[in-house]
Motif scaffolding. Structure first.
Motif, PDB file in Angstrom:
ATOM      1  N   ILE A 147       0.946  -1.263  -0.015  1.00 31.57           N
ATOM      2  CA  ILE A 147      -0.013   0.028  -0.078  1.00 31.57           C
ATOM      3  C   ILE A 147       0.894   1.249   0.017  1.00 31.57           C
ATOM      4  O   ILE A 147       0.654   2.195  -0.784  1.00 31.57           O
ATOM      5  CB  ILE A 147      -1.029  -0.040   1.189  1.00 31.57           C
ATOM      6  CG1 ILE A 147      -2.013  -0.896   1.182  1.00 31.57           C
ATOM      7  CG2 ILE A 147      -1.568   1.224   1.535  1.00 31.57           C
ATOM      8  CD1 ILE A 147      -2.884  -1.363   2.092  1.00 31.57           C
ATOM      9  N   ARG A 148       1.914   1.294   0.802  1.00 34.14           N
ATOM     10  CA  ARG A 148       2.751   2.334   0.877  1.00 34.14           C
ATOM     11  C   ARG A 148       3.395   2.506  -0.626  1.00 34.14           C
ATOM     12  O   ARG A 148       3.661   3.689  -1.078  1.00 34.14           O
ATOM     13  CB  ARG A 148       3.848   2.194   1.911  1.00 34.14           C
ATOM     14  CG  ARG A 148       3.331   2.428   3.240  1.00 34.14           C
ATOM     15  CD  ARG A 148       4.504   2.722   4.240  1.00 34.14           C
ATOM     16  NE  ARG A 148       5.237   1.395   4.463  1.00 34.14           N
ATOM     17  CZ  ARG A 148       4.923   0.535   5.183  1.00 34.14           C
ATOM     18  NH1 ARG A 148       4.173   0.411   5.952  1.00 34.14           N
ATOM     19  NH2 ARG A 148       6.162  -0.712   5.334  1.00 34.14           N
ATOM     20  N   ALA A 149       3.969   1.545  -1.120  1.00 33.16           N
ATOM     21  CA  ALA A 149       4.511   1.578  -2.662  1.00 33.16           C
ATOM     22  C   ALA A 149       3.816   2.045  -3.437  1.00 33.16           C
ATOM     23  O   ALA A 149       3.952   3.001  -4.283  1.00 33.16           O
ATOM     24  CB  ALA A 149       5.081   0.093  -2.837  1.00 33.16           C
ATOM     25  N   VAL A 150       2.296   1.657  -3.642  1.00 38.31           N
ATOM     26  CA  VAL A 150       1.469   2.000  -4.604  1.00 38.31           C
ATOM     27  C   VAL A 150       0.857   3.752  -4.377  1.00 38.31           C
ATOM     28  O   VAL A 150       0.871   4.180  -5.030  1.00 38.31           O
ATOM     29  CB  VAL A 150       0.165   1.161  -4.648  1.00 38.31           C
ATOM     30  CG1 VAL A 150      -0.871   1.570  -5.619  1.00 38.31           C
ATOM     31  CG2 VAL A 150       0.650  -0.247  -4.779  1.00 38.31           C
ATOM     32  N   THR A 151       1.026   3.941  -3.171  1.00 38.34           N
ATOM     33  CA  THR A 151       0.696   5.223  -2.763  1.00 38.34           C
ATOM     34  C   THR A 151       1.491   6.159  -3.160  1.00 38.34           C
ATOM     35  O   THR A 151       1.517   7.249  -3.718  1.00 38.34           O
ATOM     36  CB  THR A 151       0.345   5.259  -1.202  1.00 38.34           C
ATOM     37  OG1 THR A 151      -0.644   4.595  -0.686  1.00 38.34           O
ATOM     38  CG2 THR A 151      -0.047   6.743  -0.902  1.00 38.34           C
ATOM     39  N   ALA A 152       2.837   5.734  -3.004  1.00 36.79           N
ATOM     40  CA  ALA A 152       3.938   6.814  -3.817  1.00 36.79           C
ATOM     41  C   ALA A 152       3.938   6.698  -5.034  1.00 36.79           C
ATOM     42  O   ALA A 152       4.254   8.029  -5.716  1.00 36.79           O
ATOM     43  CB  ALA A 152       5.402   6.112  -3.159  1.00 36.79           C
TER      44      ALA A 152
END
Length: 305
Positions: A12-17
């Motif tokens: 989720i953090r990677a996709v948000t970035a």
């Protein structure tokens, strides 16, 4: 279960970035489209009047000139392909390359040799990977072309047109670029720049069926055409570069918007999976606590007996 939850949170953090990056690129492309559209609109009057002047000279004289005279049996043609320097623009460059492939196949089917000239790193990479010969190439300015860039591209093409085919010259000059129709529509098109068709020129200038005035040419019509030839080619290439730049920004904005929307959908999907994993983990912990309490209660009841 805890490890699976950590995996979901990390994704989720990677996709948000990634979503933040694609959103920023979408906004940058959207801001550049307006500037590119203004440049296209500003270039149109000059190109139209220059084409009108060439039409007037060609109509008012009987001179044979490379700008307006059809070769009876053309054997060699030059093709200028305009692509982009950068990716992340959907099918922008690939559509132009496919159009160039179709045009090249048609010209070769007519018995003509084809010299390919390329603008943009994507086109250069495509032909380089396939080890195809390229007459000349230019890179580094596709997203914001200047008139000086158009002059640099036009110089070898004009020289090829003015050179005899036995010495490496060409009889025809074609161009493939992406026409900017609207924010949602950009079409890869091809057109013949030289020799100039008078019917096509009249359609472009809106002078179809118009009776042109008689002119006196000094020092001669041929000298006037010699002077107009480089200006005409440069203006056509410049307009094509500007339209391609506007199309590139529009295609990139659309591609980045799609990527941003897809990232948002993926975040929602991963959030649901993470919530399910967290709920399963909490349920398991509660079950372990209840089971432990029951075991202790049973042990305590047994000792009392």
């Amino acid at each position: 279960m805890g490890a699976q939850l950590r995996v979901y949170k990390r994704r989720i953090r990677a996709v948000t970035a990634t979503k933040k990056i694609t959103k920023a690129m979408e906004m940058i492309a959207a801001s550049r489209i307006v500037k590119a559209q203004r440049k296209v609109a500003a270039s149109m009057p000059y190109a139209t009047e220059l084409t009108r002047a060439v039409t007037a000279v060609a109509t008012g004289s009987n001179n044979r000139h490379a700008l307006t005279t059809e070769v009876e049996a053309p054997t060699r043609a030059a093709v200028l392909l305009i692509t982009s320097d950068r990716g992340l623009a959907g099918g922008y460059s690939s559509n132009a390359i496919k159009q160039a492939e179709r045009l090249t196949e048609r010209l070769r089917g007519e018995g003509k040799e084809v010299d390919t000239y390329i603008v943009g790193r994507k086109g250069v990479a495509y032909y380089g990977f396939r080890e195809r010969k390229v007459a000349d190439s230019w890179t580094g300015f596709t997203d914001s072309p200047a008139y000086a860039d158009a002059k640099r591209v036009a110089a070898p093409l004009i020289e090829a047109v003015q050179t005899d085919t036995a010495e490496g010259g060409v009889d025809e000059l074609h161009i493939i670029y992406t026409e900017f129709v609207s924010m949602m529509t950009q079409n890869a098109v091809d057109g013949r720049m030289l020799p100039l068709s008078l019917d096509t020129a009249e359609e472009e200038t809106g002078a179809k069926g118009e009776i042109l005035p008689l002119f006196d040419f000094e020092p001669s019509a041929e000298d006037v055409l010699d002077a107009l030839l480089p200006r005409y080619v440069e203006s056509r290439i410049y307009n094509a570069l500007l339209q391609s730049a506007a199309s590139e920004h529009a295609a990139r904005r659309r591609a980045m918007k799609s990527a941003t929307d897809n990232a948002g959908d993926l975040i929602k999907s991963l959030s649901r999976l993470a919530n399910a994993a967290r709920q399963a983990e909490i349920t398991q912990e509660i079950s372990e606590i209840v089971g432990g309490a029951s075991a202790m209660a049973d042990a305590t009841a047994g000792s009392d007996k």
